[in-house]
Motif scaffolding. Structure first.
Motif, PDB file in Angstrom:
ATOM      1  N   GLU A  51      -0.995   7.550  -5.364  1.00 34.50           N
ATOM      2  CA  GLU A  51      -0.493   8.726  -4.635  1.00 34.50           C
ATOM      3  C   GLU A  51      -1.613   9.459  -3.911  1.00 34.50           C
ATOM      4  O   GLU A  51      -1.445   9.893  -2.772  1.00 34.50           O
ATOM      5  CB  GLU A  51       0.245   9.675  -5.585  1.00 34.50           C
ATOM      6  CG  GLU A  51       1.569   9.140  -6.096  1.00 34.50           C
ATOM      7  CD  GLU A  51       2.526   8.765  -4.970  1.00 34.50           C
ATOM      8  OE1 GLU A  51       2.692   9.563  -4.022  1.00 34.50           O
ATOM      9  OE2 GLU A  51       3.091   7.656  -5.022  1.00 34.50           O
ATOM     10  N   GLN A  53      -4.396   8.133  -2.839  1.00 33.95           N
ATOM     11  CA  GLN A  53      -4.834   7.285  -1.726  1.00 33.95           C
ATOM     12  C   GLN A  53      -3.901   7.444  -0.521  1.00 33.95           C
ATOM     13  O   GLN A  53      -4.351   7.410   0.629  1.00 33.95           O
ATOM     14  CB  GLN A  53      -4.896   5.814  -2.155  1.00 33.95           C
ATOM     15  CG  GLN A  53      -6.009   5.495  -3.105  1.00 33.95           C
ATOM     16  CD  GLN A  53      -7.376   5.543  -2.452  1.00 33.95           C
ATOM     17  OE1 GLN A  53      -7.518   5.523  -1.247  1.00 33.95           O
ATOM     18  NE2 GLN A  53      -8.407   5.640  -3.278  1.00 33.95           N
ATOM     19  N   LYS A  54      -2.610   7.633  -0.766  1.00 31.95           N
ATOM     20  CA  LYS A  54      -1.653   7.825   0.327  1.00 31.95           C
ATOM     21  C   LYS A  54      -1.963   9.096   1.124  1.00 31.95           C
ATOM     22  O   LYS A  54      -1.711   9.169   2.321  1.00 31.95           O
ATOM     23  CB  LYS A  54      -0.225   7.895  -0.214  1.00 31.95           C
ATOM     24  CG  LYS A  54       0.309   6.570  -0.700  1.00 31.95           C
ATOM     25  CD  LYS A  54       1.714   6.741  -1.262  1.00 31.95           C
ATOM     26  CE  LYS A  54       2.230   5.457  -1.866  1.00 31.95           C
ATOM     27  NZ  LYS A  54       3.564   5.631  -2.483  1.00 31.95           N
ATOM     28  N   GLN A  55      -2.516  10.093   0.450  1.00 33.35           N
ATOM     29  CA  GLN A  55      -2.838  11.348   1.128  1.00 33.35           C
ATOM     30  C   GLN A  55      -4.005  11.201   2.100  1.00 33.35           C
ATOM     31  O   GLN A  55      -4.155  11.999   3.021  1.00 33.35           O
ATOM     32  CB  GLN A  55      -3.154  12.433   0.097  1.00 33.35           C
ATOM     33  CG  GLN A  55      -1.948  12.850  -0.720  1.00 33.35           C
ATOM     34  CD  GLN A  55      -2.305  13.931  -1.714  1.00 33.35           C
ATOM     35  OE1 GLN A  55      -3.065  14.843  -1.404  1.00 33.35           O
ATOM     36  NE2 GLN A  55      -1.762  13.828  -2.909  1.00 33.35           N
ATOM     37  N   GLU A  57      -4.425   8.953   4.442  1.00 33.10           N
ATOM     38  CA  GLU A  57      -3.941   8.676   5.794  1.00 33.10           C
ATOM     39  C   GLU A  57      -3.495   9.957   6.475  1.00 33.10           C
ATOM     40  O   GLU A  57      -3.829  10.199   7.645  1.00 33.10           O
ATOM     41  CB  GLU A  57      -2.798   7.665   5.780  1.00 33.10           C
ATOM     42  CG  GLU A  57      -2.337   7.325   7.185  1.00 33.10           C
ATOM     43  CD  GLU A  57      -1.212   6.308   7.234  1.00 33.10           C
ATOM     44  OE1 GLU A  57      -0.635   6.160   8.319  1.00 33.10           O
ATOM     45  OE2 GLU A  57      -0.917   5.678   6.211  1.00 33.10           O
TER      46      GLU A  57
END
Length: 129
Positions: A51, A53-55, A57
């Motif tokens: 989660e 890591q998704k932030q 981008e």
């Protein structure tokens, strides 16, 4: 970026050599392997990391260097931070400074995680004047 520079007749150089890059990658892997022997992750830890890591981008698209810096501090291992970012930043800054002292202008491209924070390229260059 390289192709545009080449089309515009601009000189291109690397901020680090292939050997330097390889050295820091190896150092990070060695340190990480020693560190990971002492860490244990459960399924919840892994989901949290995914989660976070998704932030990255979203922060990148918003050009939010403070958020990128914060996310990196949470997600990166100490070895990654030290060798892949901080130590390489010193090399980048040295190269940039050498080019500028030669009287040439420079456009430097690097990953956005190299830019923010006290050990980031921006602050290091500011401290050099």
């Amino acid at each position: 970026i390289y192709q545009i520079g080449k089309k515009m007749g601009k000189q291109t150089i690397g901020l680090e050599t292939y050997a330097q890059s390889g050295y820091y990658i190896r150092q990070a892997r060695i340190a990480d392997s020693k560190e990971s022997e002492r860490r244990e992750f459960d399924e919840g830890d892994i989901k949290e990391m995914v989660e976070l890591q998704k932030q990255f981008e979203q922060a990148y698209r918003k050009q939010d260097l403070d958020l990128i810096d914060s996310l990196n501090k949470i997600t990166a291992s100490p070895a990654f931070d030290k060798y892949i970012l901080v130590e390489r930043n010193k090399v980048f800054v040295h190269t940039i400074d050498s080019v500028l002292k030669s009287g040439k202008s420079i456009f430097a491209g690097m990953g956005c995680a190299h830019l923010p924070g006290k050990p980031g390229v921006i602050e290091m260059l500011r401290n050099m004047g």
